[in-house]
Design a protein around this motif. Structure first.
Motif, mmCIF file in Angstrom:
data_model
loop_
_atom_site.group_PDB
_atom_site.id
_atom_site.type_symbol
_atom_site.label_atom_id
_atom_site.label_comp_id
_atom_site.label_asym_id
_atom_site.label_seq_id
_atom_site.Cartn_x
_atom_site.Cartn_y
_atom_site.Cartn_z
ATOM 1 N N ASP A 9 0.832 -1.201 0.000
ATOM 2 C CA ASP A 9 0.000 0.000 0.000
ATOM 3 C C ASP A 9 0.870 1.255 0.000
ATOM 4 O O ASP A 9 0.569 2.225 -0.699
ATOM 5 N N ALA A 10 1.967 1.230 0.761
ATOM 6 C CA ALA A 10 2.834 2.403 0.842
ATOM 7 C C ALA A 10 3.545 2.649 -0.483
ATOM 8 O O ALA A 10 3.771 3.794 -0.879
ATOM 9 N N LEU A 11 3.889 1.605 -1.181
ATOM 10 C CA LEU A 11 4.584 1.743 -2.466
ATOM 11 C C LEU A 11 3.615 1.819 -3.628
ATOM 12 O O LEU A 11 4.038 1.973 -4.779
ATOM 13 N N ASN A 12 2.350 1.670 -3.334
ATOM 14 C CA ASN A 12 1.298 1.751 -4.342
ATOM 15 C C ASN A 12 1.496 0.714 -5.455
ATOM 16 O O ASN A 12 1.497 1.042 -6.642
ATOM 17 N N ILE A 13 1.730 -0.527 -5.019
ATOM 18 C CA ILE A 13 1.881 -1.628 -5.978
ATOM 19 C C ILE A 13 0.906 -2.730 -5.607
ATOM 20 O O ILE A 13 0.425 -2.821 -4.476
ATOM 21 N N GLU A 14 0.640 -3.553 -6.587
ATOM 22 C CA GLU A 14 -0.255 -4.691 -6.362
ATOM 23 C C GLU A 14 0.508 -5.796 -5.647
ATOM 24 O O GLU A 14 1.661 -6.086 -5.986
ATOM 25 N N PRO A 15 -0.109 -6.420 -4.664
ATOM 26 C CA PRO A 15 0.573 -7.542 -4.000
ATOM 27 C C PRO A 15 0.742 -8.711 -4.965
ATOM 28 O O PRO A 15 -0.136 -8.990 -5.776
ATOM 29 N N LYS A 16 1.882 -9.334 -4.858
ATOM 30 C CA LYS A 16 2.184 -10.470 -5.741
ATOM 31 C C LYS A 16 1.549 -11.729 -5.162
ATOM 32 O O LYS A 16 1.689 -12.027 -3.986
ATOM 33 N N LYS A 17 0.835 -12.419 -6.012
ATOM 34 C CA LYS A 17 0.212 -13.657 -5.574
ATOM 35 C C LYS A 17 1.241 -14.778 -5.650
ATOM 36 O O LYS A 17 1.946 -14.923 -6.647
ATOM 37 N N GLU A 18 1.309 -15.544 -4.583
ATOM 38 C CA GLU A 18 2.264 -16.650 -4.537
ATOM 39 C C GLU A 18 1.725 -17.841 -5.314
ATOM 40 O O GLU A 18 0.585 -18.249 -5.131
ATOM 41 N N GLU A 19 2.564 -18.332 -6.177
ATOM 42 C CA GLU A 19 2.194 -19.525 -6.932
ATOM 43 C C GLU A 19 2.825 -20.722 -6.242
ATOM 44 O O GLU A 19 4.031 -20.768 -6.019
ATOM 45 N N LYS A 20 2.010 -21.645 -5.904
ATOM 46 C CA LYS A 20 2.518 -22.841 -5.246
ATOM 47 C C LYS A 20 2.746 -23.916 -6.293
ATOM 48 O O LYS A 20 1.849 -24.308 -7.010
#
Length: 151
Positions: A9-20
């Motif tokens: 949120d602070a960097l204004n980026i989308e969270p990366k979804k972890e691929e298992k």
């Protein structure tokens, strides 16, 4: 959702979804058939046993010196009995060390004996070879083949 990823949120980026990724099954390899592993294990065990026996021998030397001092100061029959038992144990450890060397030598000798290659070849004509085979095999097992040239 802001509480879950404060850095994103602070960097204004989308969270990366972890691929298992699916876990692969561990491959089991039987190393007992490999002579190099067997030889490595033999030498490793030999070194460990040899080290243990040398430690026993060295420790028995120190113990013998100490118990001899006690036996000479007290003149106790029990102390002298302990000395004799300790000497016997130290002597057996020395014999075990020598036996270990003999056993390792025998193991190494067995490995060299097994590496025999027999390459036999026959020098002569095919007719001589057939006669030699007929002499060594029973008559029932040998099938005669007629050659058109000989007929």
């Amino acid at each position: 959702m802001a509480d879950e990823n404060p850095l994103e949120d602070a960097l204004n980026i989308e969270p990366k979804k972890e691929e298992k990724l699916p876990l692969r099954k561990q491959v089991e390899v039987d190393l007992s058939n490999f002579p190099d592993k067997k030889l490595f294990d033999q030498k490793s065990d030999y070194g460990q046993v040899r080290g243990n026996l040398k430690d026993v021998i060295d420790n028995s030397k120190v113990a013998i010196e100490g118990i001899l001092r006690v036996a000479s100061e007290t003149d106790s029959p029990r102390a002298y009995e302990v000395v004799s038992q300790l000497l016997k144990t130290a002597t057996e450890a020395n014999k075990d060390l020598i036996d270990l060397h003999k056993q390792m030598k025998d193991l190494e000798k067995d490995d060299t004996i097994k590496k025999v290659t027999n390459n036999a070849f026959f020098v002569g004509s095919t007719k001589e070879l057939q006669e030699l085979v007929q002499q060594q095999l029973p008559a029932k097992k040998v099938k005669k083949i007629r050659n058109d040239r000989e007929a």
